[in-house]
Design an enzyme around this catalytic site. Structure first.
Site, mmCIF file in Angstrom:
data_model
loop_
_atom_site.group_PDB
_atom_site.id
_atom_site.type_symbol
_atom_site.label_atom_id
_atom_site.label_comp_id
_atom_site.label_asym_id
_atom_site.label_seq_id
_atom_site.Cartn_x
_atom_site.Cartn_y
_atom_site.Cartn_z
ATOM 1 N N ARG A 156 1.409 4.070 -2.901
ATOM 2 C CA ARG A 156 1.132 5.485 -2.631
ATOM 3 C C ARG A 156 2.341 6.361 -2.980
ATOM 4 O O ARG A 156 2.199 7.424 -3.575
ATOM 5 C CB ARG A 156 0.753 5.649 -1.154
ATOM 6 C CG ARG A 156 0.317 7.022 -0.767
ATOM 7 C CD ARG A 156 1.407 7.711 0.004
ATOM 8 N NE ARG A 156 0.951 8.983 0.563
ATOM 9 C CZ ARG A 156 1.619 9.636 1.488
ATOM 10 N NH1 ARG A 156 2.734 9.158 1.974
ATOM 11 N NH2 ARG A 156 1.173 10.786 1.917
ATOM 12 N N ARG A 157 3.539 5.928 -2.644
ATOM 13 C CA ARG A 157 4.730 6.717 -2.980
ATOM 14 C C ARG A 157 4.928 6.749 -4.502
ATOM 15 O O ARG A 157 5.360 7.760 -5.054
ATOM 16 C CB ARG A 157 5.972 6.153 -2.292
ATOM 17 C CG ARG A 157 5.898 6.172 -0.775
ATOM 18 C CD ARG A 157 7.221 5.754 -0.137
ATOM 19 N NE ARG A 157 8.158 6.860 -0.124
ATOM 20 C CZ ARG A 157 8.269 7.742 0.856
ATOM 21 N NH1 ARG A 157 7.534 7.615 1.933
ATOM 22 N NH2 ARG A 157 9.115 8.739 0.785
ATOM 23 N N LYS A 196 -2.348 4.531 8.216
ATOM 24 C CA LYS A 196 -1.899 5.429 7.136
ATOM 25 C C LYS A 196 -3.041 5.720 6.169
ATOM 26 O O LYS A 196 -3.237 6.863 5.756
ATOM 27 C CB LYS A 196 -0.695 4.832 6.403
ATOM 28 C CG LYS A 196 0.578 4.880 7.246
ATOM 29 C CD LYS A 196 1.809 4.442 6.486
ATOM 30 C CE LYS A 196 3.054 4.648 7.362
ATOM 31 N NZ LYS A 196 4.297 4.225 6.713
ATOM 32 N N GLU A 256 0.838 -1.210 0.000
ATOM 33 C CA GLU A 256 0.000 0.000 0.000
ATOM 34 C C GLU A 256 0.872 1.259 0.000
ATOM 35 O O GLU A 256 0.577 2.243 -0.679
ATOM 36 C CB GLU A 256 -0.899 0.052 1.247
ATOM 37 C CG GLU A 256 -1.948 -1.051 1.330
ATOM 38 C CD GLU A 256 -1.458 -2.257 2.123
ATOM 39 O OE1 GLU A 256 -0.291 -2.656 1.963
ATOM 40 O OE2 GLU A 256 -2.254 -2.798 2.906
ATOM 41 N N ARG A 259 -5.402 8.171 7.573
ATOM 42 C CA ARG A 259 -4.822 9.517 7.481
ATOM 43 C C ARG A 259 -4.988 10.092 6.071
ATOM 44 O O ARG A 259 -5.355 11.265 5.911
ATOM 45 C CB ARG A 259 -3.339 9.436 7.883
ATOM 46 C CG ARG A 259 -2.600 10.732 7.696
ATOM 47 C CD ARG A 259 -1.148 10.602 8.125
ATOM 48 N NE ARG A 259 -0.391 11.756 7.649
ATOM 49 C CZ ARG A 259 0.860 12.014 7.989
ATOM 50 N NH1 ARG A 259 1.502 11.224 8.815
ATOM 51 N NH2 ARG A 259 1.461 13.062 7.514
ATOM 52 N N LYS A 296 8.435 20.862 3.983
ATOM 53 C CA LYS A 296 7.191 20.235 4.446
ATOM 54 C C LYS A 296 6.442 21.169 5.398
ATOM 55 O O LYS A 296 5.223 21.319 5.312
ATOM 56 C CB LYS A 296 7.503 18.900 5.140
ATOM 57 C CG LYS A 296 7.841 17.849 4.131
ATOM 58 C CD LYS A 296 7.851 16.408 4.543
ATOM 59 C CE LYS A 296 7.480 15.987 5.904
ATOM 60 N NZ LYS A 296 7.055 14.555 5.891
ATOM 61 N N CYS A 317 -0.806 -0.026 7.982
ATOM 62 C CA CYS A 317 -1.438 0.479 6.755
ATOM 63 C C CYS A 317 -2.858 0.980 7.026
ATOM 64 O O CYS A 317 -3.301 1.943 6.390
ATOM 65 C CB CYS A 317 -1.442 -0.600 5.677
ATOM 66 S SG CYS A 317 0.217 -0.951 5.064
HETATM 67 ZN ZN ZN Z 1 0.535 -3.140 5.837
#
Ligand code: ZN
Length: 533
Positions: free
Chosen positions: A117-118, A323, A113, A326, A501, A320
């Site tokens: 995403r990256r 994340k 995952e 989020r 950031k 995950c």
């Molecule tokens: Zn995971």
């Protein structure tokens, strides 16, 4: 929901976006099929599991493009929708704290995952480059403010994962149906109770050492191959296909066990009893309530933040489930990309492949825990993420490989490599192991060749490249005002990854609201891990 939230593909359009033209733009099976095909054709042999011995996890982002609704169109007019995989990831591992580096050149978390995403961020950076500097067709169109871009109104993104995300979404009740003529639960000493396909998950024996060995439900159970996962969850018989309903709020960070949750929030069917739960290898973060580790369904507590397991070494990576929850509030573009975007980029739907699954548990883990988060900056909001399951099994999942290999000798192990693929013209593929490009030697670590293209430092480099290719008078305010003030000697010019950031102020404000209201014990890397340039 805020006014600029993404619409669900089935829901009426929000005012600011184009209409979803048809009641159905995709089915979960179509999404799964597309991703499996992409995996088969576009990903190299390198990094894939060794046949009959290894398994892996797969995740992807699929772009859905549909024609803009015309007032004259009839509701049942056929629509042409295009679906395209724009990023993909495989992987099962996560490095421990002792392997982390301050130079941003290692991948801490290589669960599929997170890799997907990256890789998606890489795709977004490329699309911004197309729009901002090359004047080419892109998914982005100019926003209303200088230097800011927004998604075309006829696009949305669907996230696919071959399995339920590790952590909270994987704590799934197992039900025994009293009226079931043939109980699909079989007892098997050779399989694991953990449905979580994480390569770093400790053995069930380790996990279960605190249990009463004579407890009534300590026997291991597994899915009989081919048995629909729905028999094992507290969903209804059709839940794999059902729409995501709203989840009762108020269970966030609670002390509820799965057993009580089934009673209190989900309303377990009368004919079914929770006999046990699937376990997650992810441990509660310090500062949160702890698992009770009691036999059977009282082993875990639900709704809690968890960290991924490492091999011997504690990790600093959140599960995950955490994340993804989020991303559903802050978007999946991250802080850096927000400098160029008018709105965060949200996923419209999550599709899960065939595996043990519970609709209610997914809703709780990905949406319910953040449902009551308020006072987010303009453009941010908790999304009505659509969650669905496909009936199609990933052929290199643990379950599929286990079935195929039958009684082959040797142990079935998770594949150690992670594959990243992004829809970009230059070197779309990136195969890593232990957080570095596969084949990196100890001596090579620290060199430019030893950096994954989706490592923090490389994504930051792509961001800087994009920024430097835009003339300064076209920079967004968040970046140019910092520089202007620097000229008067009041502020330092943005320099490090961390400074860039932090300068994404609305994103940071949203993140801080989310932490305060829902995810207080989220583990954050110490700032010295973000000081690289
Ligand atoms: Zn995971």
């Amino acid at each position: 929901m805020t006014s600029c939230a993404h619409y669900s593909p089935y829901a009426p359009p929000s005012r600011s976006r184009a209409s979803a033209p048809a009641p159905t733009m995709w089915t979960p099976d179509e999404i799964a099929q597309l991703c499996y095909k992409h995996y088969e054709i576009r990903l190299p042999k390198q990094g894939k599991p060794e046949p009959n011995r290894e398994w892996t996890l797969l995740a992807a982002v699929v772009k859905i493009q549909f024609p803009i609704y015309e007032a004259s169109d009839t509701p049942d007019k056929p629509v042409h929708v295009t679906k395209e995989v724009v990023s993909m990831g495989t992987g099962t591992k996560c490095i421990g704290q002792s392997k982390m580096r301050k130079s941003g050149d290692i991948l801490n978390d290589s669960h599929a995952e997170v890799i997907a995403r990256r890789s998606f961020q890489r795709y977004l950076l490329y699309q911004l480059q197309l729009a901002a500097t090359l004047n080419k067709e892109s998914i982005f169109v100019p926003g209303t403010q200088r230097g800011l871009w927004k998604l075309r109104p006829n696009l949305l993104f669907v996230f696919f994962s071959s399995h339920t995300p590790c952590g909270d979404a994987s704590i799934i009740p197992m039900l025994e149906f009293e009226e079931q003529p043939c109980c699909p639960v079989i007892r098997d000493q050779d399989s694991s109770l953990s449905l979580e396909d994480s390569g770093n998950v400790k053995t069930p024996e380790n996990e279960r050492k605190h249990e009463d060995p004579d407890g009534p439900v300590t026997k291991k159970m597994r899915l009989e191959p081919g048995t629909p996962a729905r028999f094992f969850t507290n969903g209804t018989a059709q839940h794999g296909k059902q729409d995501s309903g709203s989840f009762a709020s108020g269970v966030r960070g609670s002390n509820l066990t799965v057993e009580r949750l089934a009673d209190v929030a989900c309303g377990a069917p009368r004919s079914a009893t929770v006999v046990d739960i699937y376990r997650t290898g992810a441990k509660c973060v310090p500062g949160e309530a702890e698992d009770l580790r009691k036999p059977g369904a009282a082993y875990h507590q639900v709704g809690l933040l968890r960290v991924k397991p490492g091999r011997g070494d504690r990790t600093c990576s959140m599960s995950c489930s955490d994340k993804m929850a989020r991303w559903n509030v802050l978007g999946c573009q991250g802080a850096l990309l927000m400098h160029f975007l008018e709105e965060p980029i949200y996923l419209s739907a999550v599709v899960i492949g065939k595996c043990p699954y519970s609709q209610e548990v997914m809703q709780r883990a990905l949406i319910g825990r953040c449902q009551n988060v308020l006072a987010l900056p303009k453009g941010y909001g908790v999304q009505e993420l659509k969650i669905q399951q496909s009936d199609l099994l990933f052929e290199q999942s643990r379950c599929a490989v286990q079935t195929k290999r039958a009684d082959s000798p040797g142990r079935l192990v998770p594949c150690g490599a992670a594959i990243s693929w992004a829809a970009v013209p230059e070197q779309p593929l990136d195969v890593t192991a232990n957080g570095f490009p596969q084949g990196t030697t100890k001596k090579g670590i620290g060199s430019l060749q030893a950096r994954s293209r989706i490592s923090k430092v490389e994504l930051f480099r792509s961001f800087q490249k994009l920024l430097s290719s835009i003339s300064e008078d076209k920079w967004p305010d968040s970046l140019s005002s910092a520089c202007r003030e620097w000229e008067f000697g009041r502020l330092q010019k943005l320099d490090t990854y961390q400074e860039h950031k932090e300068a994404a102020s609305a994103y940071q404000e949203a993140w801080s609201a989310l932490r305060k209201q829902a995810f207080a014990s989220w583990i954050r890397n110490p700032p010295d891990y973000h000081q690289f340039k």
